[in-house]
Design a protein around this motif. Structure first.
Motif, PDB file in Angstrom:
ATOM      1  N   UNK A  77       0.827  -1.204   0.000  1.00 50.60           N
ATOM      2  CA  UNK A  77       0.000   0.000   0.000  1.00 50.60           C
ATOM      3  C   UNK A  77       0.862   1.256   0.000  1.00 50.60           C
ATOM      4  N   UNK A  78       2.045   1.181   0.614  1.00 52.29           N
ATOM      5  CA  UNK A  78       2.959   2.327   0.643  1.00 52.29           C
ATOM      6  C   UNK A  78       3.586   2.539  -0.733  1.00 52.29           C
ATOM      7  N   UNK A  79       3.965   1.456  -1.375  1.00 51.19           N
ATOM      8  CA  UNK A  79       4.537   1.553  -2.723  1.00 51.19           C
ATOM      9  C   UNK A  79       3.495   2.107  -3.693  1.00 51.19           C
ATOM     10  N   UNK A  80       2.246   1.644  -3.558  1.00 52.85           N
ATOM     11  CA  UNK A  80       1.192   2.141  -4.442  1.00 52.85           C
ATOM     12  C   UNK A  80       0.955   3.634  -4.227  1.00 52.85           C
ATOM     13  N   UNK A  81       1.005   4.063  -2.967  1.00 48.10           N
ATOM     14  CA  UNK A  81       0.803   5.493  -2.692  1.00 48.10           C
ATOM     15  C   UNK A  81       1.934   6.320  -3.290  1.00 48.10           C
ATOM     16  N   UNK A  82       3.154   5.805  -3.241  1.00 49.41           N
ATOM     17  CA  UNK A  82       4.270   6.510  -3.877  1.00 49.41           C
ATOM     18  C   UNK A  82       4.031   6.631  -5.377  1.00 49.41           C
ATOM     19  N   UNK A  83       3.550   5.545  -5.995  1.00 46.94           N
ATOM     20  CA  UNK A  83       3.255   5.570  -7.428  1.00 46.94           C
ATOM     21  C   UNK A  83       2.208   6.632  -7.746  1.00 46.94           C
ATOM     22  N   UNK A  84       1.119   6.634  -6.967  1.00 51.66           N
ATOM     23  CA  UNK A  84       0.038   7.587  -7.222  1.00 51.66           C
ATOM     24  C   UNK A  84       0.499   9.023  -6.997  1.00 51.66           C
ATOM     25  N   UNK A  85       1.230   9.245  -5.912  1.00 53.91           N
ATOM     26  CA  UNK A  85       1.687  10.603  -5.611  1.00 53.91           C
ATOM     27  C   UNK A  85       2.700  11.087  -6.640  1.00 53.91           C
ATOM     28  N   UNK A  86       3.495  10.175  -7.175  1.00 51.03           N
ATOM     29  CA  UNK A  86       4.475  10.556  -8.197  1.00 51.03           C
ATOM     30  C   UNK A  86       3.792  10.977  -9.485  1.00 51.03           C
ATOM     31  N   UNK A  87       2.606  10.442  -9.723  1.00 53.04           N
ATOM     32  CA  UNK A  87       1.870  10.794 -10.939  1.00 53.04           C
ATOM     33  C   UNK A  87       1.229  12.173 -10.850  1.00 53.04           C
ATOM     34  N   UNK A  88       1.178  12.736  -9.660  1.00 53.71           N
ATOM     35  CA  UNK A  88       0.605  14.068  -9.461  1.00 53.71           C
ATOM     36  C   UNK A  88       1.695  15.105  -9.743  1.00 53.71           C
ATOM     37  N   UNK A  89       1.505  15.882 -10.792  1.00 54.80           N
ATOM     38  CA  UNK A  89       2.545  16.820 -11.236  1.00 54.80           C
ATOM     39  C   UNK A  89       2.828  17.894 -10.190  1.00 54.80           C
ATOM     40  N   UNK A  90       1.901  18.124  -9.278  1.00 55.23           N
ATOM     41  CA  UNK A  90       2.131  19.168  -8.272  1.00 55.23           C
ATOM     42  C   UNK A  90       3.134  18.727  -7.216  1.00 55.23           C
ATOM     43  N   UNK A 299      16.384  21.199   0.065  1.00 54.98           N
ATOM     44  CA  UNK A 299      15.007  21.641  -0.099  1.00 54.98           C
ATOM     45  C   UNK A 299      14.014  20.566   0.341  1.00 54.98           C
ATOM     46  N   UNK A 300      14.452  19.674   1.219  1.00 53.75           N
ATOM     47  CA  UNK A 300      13.553  18.637   1.704  1.00 53.75           C
ATOM     48  C   UNK A 300      13.500  17.447   0.767  1.00 53.75           C
ATOM     49  N   UNK A 301      12.827  16.401   1.219  1.00 54.93           N
ATOM     50  CA  UNK A 301      12.733  15.182   0.421  1.00 54.93           C
ATOM     51  C   UNK A 301      11.593  15.295  -0.589  1.00 54.93           C
ATOM     52  N   UNK A 302      11.645  14.456  -1.612  1.00 53.10           N
ATOM     53  CA  UNK A 302      10.635  14.383  -2.655  1.00 53.10           C
ATOM     54  C   UNK A 302       9.255  14.282  -1.997  1.00 53.10           C
ATOM     55  N   UNK A 303       8.342  15.156  -2.398  1.00 54.14           N
ATOM     56  CA  UNK A 303       7.059  15.246  -1.708  1.00 54.14           C
ATOM     57  C   UNK A 303       6.241  13.963  -1.829  1.00 54.14           C
ATOM     58  N   UNK A 304       6.376  13.247  -2.946  1.00 59.25           N
ATOM     59  CA  UNK A 304       5.645  11.991  -3.101  1.00 59.25           C
ATOM     60  C   UNK A 304       6.083  10.970  -2.051  1.00 59.25           C
ATOM     61  N   UNK A 305       7.362  10.967  -1.704  1.00 56.63           N
ATOM     62  CA  UNK A 305       7.848  10.076  -0.650  1.00 56.63           C
ATOM     63  C   UNK A 305       7.241  10.458   0.687  1.00 56.63           C
ATOM     64  N   UNK A 306       7.137  11.743   0.950  1.00 59.54           N
ATOM     65  CA  UNK A 306       6.539  12.180   2.213  1.00 59.54           C
ATOM     66  C   UNK A 306       5.076  11.749   2.307  1.00 59.54           C
ATOM     67  N   UNK A 307       4.362  11.843   1.219  1.00 59.59           N
ATOM     68  CA  UNK A 307       2.952  11.441   1.212  1.00 59.59           C
ATOM     69  C   UNK A 307       2.829   9.938   1.453  1.00 59.59           C
ATOM     70  N   UNK A 308       3.706   9.154   0.813  1.00 62.60           N
ATOM     71  CA  UNK A 308       3.685   7.708   1.036  1.00 62.60           C
ATOM     72  C   UNK A 308       4.073   7.374   2.480  1.00 62.60           C
ATOM     73  N   UNK A 309       4.979   8.154   3.054  1.00 66.89           N
ATOM     74  CA  UNK A 309       5.386   7.933   4.446  1.00 66.89           C
ATOM     75  C   UNK A 309       4.217   8.168   5.401  1.00 66.89           C
TER      76      UNK A 309
END
Length: 431
Positions: A77-90, A299-309
């Motif tokens: 579920x964490x890997x999937x969330x990283x995938x989904x968040x990475x697809x968000x251009x924002x 400038x902090x870590x990749x935001x998609x990683x933070x969302x998956x975390x």
């Protein structure tokens, strides 16, 4: 010629510089490092890593028990969330260096849920690019030339060299006996001038797996207030414990936030080592100082990683407990196997390592580094020599629990075969 000088305009009245009439004497070009780099020794495990690389390149099946690099994946579920968040251009722009708000809130929620500690996500928590980065930059924020830190011994390398890179000095105290460690802290503060500025503690301890009970941190806070010590607790193995033992948080001790901070990571229990997600929590001024340093460095870590975390912290605690059970099974396989070979091994209560005493007669015959090289070259088993963690580690090996139980049994067989085929004389060298 104007009497006023403008630094943004060329000085057109400056005399021309003629070409040299003779070539300069050639000298080899030299790169001079800063003194802080010159204070660093050669990489301690370079010899083993080079041999490991060469053997694998030659096709040898080497079982690597050296580095504590988790081999199990994060929850799907964490890997999937990283995938989904990475697809968000924002999510692909610069992020906040202190971590997005909802991630810091989730860390605060875990601290309250697990330890009963209340933290302000805005001022008392900051995210890091792994706890190692955060620890190193905290040393830069707190220490300078002439400052001294007390560290555990044997020491995890960054505890020593993070201080050295910050131009500080180190006093290393043995962690085997917690009461003696605290007594030695007090003695050092009473007798060292100027008094130490920082106390670094690390429980469950890497590499020795030493553990403590909550009253240990009560005394740490008392000593910190008495001697003006700033406390940094490296709590990297908070989520990996066995046999019902629950590693205590430093921040749960009364008054802990007055004197220090605690570093945690998602590398171990959550199997997210390569994601580089860590946190610093506690004293707001120390957190602010770390944030100031980080503001200049990243400038902090990749935001998609933070969302998956966030998802990992919120939804996968059952997996973290299950991962500890997996490590406990591996611990039992390795400890029991080594004991059958005649080794003296104490089963660790927490962490990802077994801290094993090198058996006789090899302990008297060769250095820990040479013994580790023997196991690698003749047995195809890579381990970390205790001397890589300072002089107090000589005579021990650190063996990680990242391989599965089958591979650990295989490692024990390789070790037994290696040592039985080339047993040295029982007489110590030099007699």
């Amino acid at each position: 010629m104007s009497d006023t000088f403008d630094p943004d305009l060329p000085n057109i009245d400056a005399p021309a510089i003629g070409s040299p009439t003779t070539d300069p004497v050639p000298h080899p070009f030299e790169v001079k490092f800063a003194s802080r780099v010159d204070r660093l020794p050669p990489y301690m495990f370079g010899r083993i890593n080079n041999s490991l690389y060469q053997k694998r390149r030659a096709g040898d099946d080497v079982i690597d028990l050296g580095m504590g690099n988790p081999s199990d994946p994060p929850d799907p579920v964490v890997i999937q969330k990283l995938h989904d968040a990475s697809a968000d251009v924002t999510n692909h722009g610069y992020s906040k260096s202190n971590g997005i708000t909802n991630l810091r809130r989730e860390v605060a929620s875990k601290y309250y849920r697990k330890y009963g500690v209340r933290l302000d996500p805005e001022s008392e928590i900051i995210s890091c690019l792994g706890s190692k980065e955060g620890f190193s930059h905290m040393c830069l924020a707190l220490m300078g030339p002439g400052d001294t830190a007390i560290i555990p011994s044997p020491y995890f390398p960054v505890h020593m060299y993070g201080v050295i890179l910050a131009s500080g000095n180190v006093v290393a105290l043995d962690v085997a006996d917690p009461d003696k460690f605290l007594s030695n802290v007090a003695y050092t503060c009473e007798n060292l001038t100027p008094s130490p500025k920082v106390l670094i503690v690390n429980y469950p301890h890497n590499p020795s797996s030493a553990v403590i009970e909550p009253d240990f941190f009560v005394e740490v806070v008392r000593l910190a207030k008495k001697y003006g010590l700033l406390v940094i607790h490296d709590f990297a193995y908070a989520d990996v414990a066995f046999d019902g033992y629950v590693p205590p948080s430093f921040l749960a001790a009364p008054g802990a936030k007055d004197v220090g901070v605690e570093f945690t990571t998602m590398s171990k229990g959550y199997n997210m080592a390569g994601w580089r997600v860590g946190f610093c929590a506690g004293n707001s001024e120390m957190v602010r100082g770390l944030g100031t340093i980080k503001g200049y460095y990243d400038y902090g870590m990749f935001q998609a990683i933070q969302i998956a975390a966030i998802v990992a912290l919120r939804d996968t605690e059952a997996n973290v407990l299950q991962q500890s059970e997996i490590y406990q099974g591996r611990r039992d396989v390795l400890v029991n196997g080594l004991r059958r070979l005649g080794w003296k091994v104490t089963p660790p209560k927490a962490g990802m390592f077994v801290w094993a005493e090198v058996p006789e007669p090899w302990r008297s015959q060769m250095s820990t580094m040479d013994f580790a090289m023997k196991l690698l070259e003749e047995g195809n088993v890579a381990v970390s020599p205790g001397s890589g963690f300072g002089a107090a580690g000589e005579g021990y090996l650190r063996m990680s629990l990242v391989e599965n139980e089958h591979r650990l049994r295989q490692a024990v067989r390789h070790i037994g075969k290696c040592l039985s085929s080339s047993k040295p004389t029982s007489e110590p060298i030099g007699t």
